[in-house]
Write a protein that holds these residues in place. Structure first.
Motif: not given
Length: 248
Positions: A171-183
Motif C-alpha cells: 500500500v503506497v501512500i503519497a500526497g503532493m504530486e503523488g509520484a511514489l506509487p509509480s516508482v
C-alpha cells in the motif's frame, strides 16, 4: 451454520425464537442496521465509519456488535468522540495518529505467510498511512512500515527496496504530486494499492493532483483508491494477501 441451527431446533436444544435471532441477517437500531452476517459473507465484520456519527450512535452500534462477539474497528473518529466512547466502552484501543478505535472480541487468529508493506512518502502523510497499517493489523496480517521514503530523496526508498519486494502486496501512500506509487510499481513484482492524500499546496487541490497522477501511472499493477482512504487501500491489500495465502 444453518444446518447446525436446524439440528439444535429439531433436538429441542434451541427454541424457534432463538433460531430466528441466530439467523437474522441484521439488527435494526432505528438509526442503523448492523450487519452481523458480513463476516460470514466477506470474511470480515462490518467496520464503523465514525465521521458523521455521534459518539452515542457509535457506542450503540458497538454494543450490538459486542453481543455477537465481533471484533470492532471504528475509523475516522476524532478525539472528542473518543473520550465519550471510551468512558462507556474502555475496552477500545485508541490510535490517535490514525483517528481509529479497535476492540478485539474474538479469539480468532490468522495464520499466514508474508506481510503487507505500507510505504509512505512523507511524515505529513502518516495519518493515512497509520490508518492503513492499523487496519491490516486489525485483520491479523503482519505489516511492515516504510515511512518517509518519498521521491524528494529517493535514495531513502532504495535503502528498503529489497524488503519491500518481499511483501505480498504494497500500500503506497503519497500526497503532493503523488509520484511514489509509480516508482515503487516499477521496482516490484507484486500488486500496488495506491492511496493519494490531501497533503500539498494549493495546486494539489486537496489531493486531486496526486489522485490523477496515480490514475495515470505508466507502471503496471497499480490500483488506486480514493483520496485519504487508508482504510480502503488496506482492505484491498488484505483481500489480496488472503488470496495469496488461500485463507479467509
Amino acid at each position: 451454520m444453518l444446518e447446525e441451527i436446524l439440528k439444535q431446533v429439531a433436538l429441542g436444544e434451541m427454541s424457534a425464537e432463538e433460531a430466528k435471532e441466530q439467523l437474522a441477517t441484521f439488527e435494526n437500531l432505528g438509526f442503523a442496521k448492523v450487519d452481523h452476517h458480513r463476516k460470514k459473507r466477506q470474511g470480515s465484520p462490518e467496520v464503523i465509519f465514525g465521521e458523521g456519527k455521534t459518539s452515542t450512535q457509535i457506542i450503540d452500534i458497538s454494543r450490538a456488535m459486542i453481543t455477537k462477539k465481533e471484533d470492532i474497528l471504528v475509523t475516522r473518529v476524532n478525539k472528542e468522540k473518543v473520550e465519550e466512547i471510551r468512558r462507556e466502552l474502555p475496552e477500545f484501543q485508541y490510535h490517535e495518529i490514525a483517528n481509529l478505535l479497535f476492540m478485539k472480541n474474538t479469539k480468532d487468529t490468522v495464520s499466514s505467510k508474508g506481510y503487507i508493506a505500507i510505504v509512505c512518502a512523507g511524515t505529513s502523510d502518516l495519518a493515512v498511512a497509520e490508518e492503513a497499517a492499523l487496519t491490516a493489523e486489525a485483520y491479523g496480517i503482519e505489516v511492515r512500515r516504510f515511512y518517509d521514503v518519498g521521491v524528494a530523496g529517493i535514495h531513502r526508498l532504495f535503502a528498503h527496496i529489497d524488503e519491500i519486494r518481499q511483501a505480498t502486496v504494497s500500500v503506497v501512500i503519497a500526497g503532493m504530486e503523488g509520484a511514489l506509487p509509480s516508482v515503487v510499481g516499477g521496482l516490484v513484482s507484486h500488486p500496488i494499492i495506491a492511496v493519494p492524500t490531501s497533503v500539498g499546496y494549493g495546486a494539489n487541490f486537496q489531493g486531486l493532483s496526486a489522485l490523477l497522477t496515480m490514475l495515470n501511472s505508466c507502471a503496471s499493477g497499480i490500483s488506486v483508491v480514493n483520496i485519504d482512504n487508508g482504510f480502503g487501500g488496506a482492505y484491498n491489500a488484505v483481500l489480496i494477501h488472503r488470496l495469496a495465502n488461500n485463507s479467509k
